[in-house]
Scaffold this motif. Sequence first.
Motif, PDB file in Angstrom:
ATOM      1  N   HIS A  75     -10.570 -26.033 -26.695  1.00  0.00           N
ATOM      2  CA  HIS A  75      -9.574 -27.040 -27.084  1.00  0.00           C
ATOM      3  C   HIS A  75      -8.792 -26.638 -28.325  1.00  0.00           C
ATOM      4  N   CYS A 107      -4.248 -31.534 -21.272  1.00  0.00           N
ATOM      5  CA  CYS A 107      -5.672 -31.192 -21.146  1.00  0.00           C
ATOM      6  C   CYS A 107      -6.492 -32.459 -20.920  1.00  0.00           C
ATOM      7  N   CYS A 138      -8.910 -33.367 -22.485  1.00  0.00           N
ATOM      8  CA  CYS A 138      -9.366 -33.925 -23.770  1.00  0.00           C
ATOM      9  C   CYS A 138      -8.334 -34.887 -24.352  1.00  0.00           C
ATOM     10  N   CYS A 168      -4.116 -26.733 -24.628  1.00  0.00           N
ATOM     11  CA  CYS A 168      -5.418 -26.185 -25.030  1.00  0.00           C
ATOM     12  C   CYS A 168      -5.702 -24.891 -24.268  1.00  0.00           C
TER      13      CYS A 168
HETATM   14 ZN   LIG Z   1      -8.235 -29.884 -24.688  1.00  0.00          ZN
END
Ligand SMILES: [Zn+2]
Length: 416
Positions: free
Chosen positions: A245, A255, A257, A262
């Motif tokens: 990340h 991403c 996340c 990332c």
């Molecule tokens: Zn990420």
Amino acid sequence: MVAMTKKPNNKASFYKSTLIAHVRHYGAVSRTQLGQSTHIRMPVVTALIRELIENGVLVESGRSVAGRGRKQILLSLNGRHGFVVGIEFDLDHMLAVGVDVCGNVVAKQSMPMPALKTNTAIVKALIALTESMIRESGYERSALKGIGIADPGIVDSKAGVSLMCTLMPEWRNVPLRRLVESHFAVPVLLDENTRTKTLCEHRHGAGQGLQHLLLIDVGSGIGCGIIMDGQLYRGHTNMAGELGHVRVVENGPICNCGSSGCLETVASYPAIIRQVIKALQDGTQSMIAELAGHRLEAISMAHVFEAAGHGDKLALGLLDHAIQYLGYAIANAVNLFNPEAVLINAHQAAAEDLIVAPIQQIIDRHTIRLSGKSPEIRVAKIGEEAGAWGAAMLILDQLFASAAGAVGSAIINRRE
Ligand SMILES: [Zn+2]
């Protein structure tokens, strides 16, 4: 973890924990060596060792060969005294190992993850595989000393809670340690699978003997395990090593996340497969299509690596692109942590030739070296059981912690 400052519940128990910890650390040792290294008086050493042998914790394992004078009887841990289970899971499958108290893998089993990935179904499957491992281990159930779990996401290892996993959106805030402990009634520890793999490679694999080490785990995600001064490093809130990340592309793909651009969105295996599919849909010719039977949904990294091995332009181009990003991220990590070596765990035998040399070149070009050479890039060598085996080591380390009177006594005083 039991604090090192905790007072032992009694002196004999503390001495026994200390003797066991020394035998574990040094391997086969004599009573005299134990007396010298622990500073416990010899009559006490002799009496406690006799008790530990009677209880099946230690065994006499031959005689010393070095030096002159009388050959001394050596003592070792008794592998038959007990075992632990290590279990790892990810998006697709789970794997468990039975590990004796000496640290040797004595049994291994795997099974697919449940099709429906609800939290309840995952926990139930983990418990079922652990039950099966116990039955297949060759030990009595009462010899089970603990369970270590390697989680694919971010965990709070102190609280034993799985916090989140970008690959399994529903897997959030699961009190996994409590759930497994309440079923098996033995100590349970939880950590991220990249860390347990790193611990395993450090103890038994390509990182043996090193004090400063990075392991880069490339697969469905990208993680980085860190050994600093011979110990696993977890960071302030257990988030150290989230190499997947770090941002590598301005305005890049979104991403899981919540961020964008990332490393995982351009260099993980699912990201590479997405790029292959897009190129094929756009009309690019490639052997990958043939290898996958012209079914886009069947394309795997094995096909990509095989095609690259035959000089396929699309496969080589996309791998080169991903490796550049990966290499720069690893070079940054090398500049931050100054490791002796970086291990690459690529999960594909064919990947080794295609990944390691180009990454070594990037590291050689983009890391600061005042003297000598840059860290060596090595292939991780344990294989598929590294995560589960490392999880088992976590629990063994806790059980054997020399000053852990309360926990250690669970090993010492329990007669089978
Ligand atoms: Zn990420």
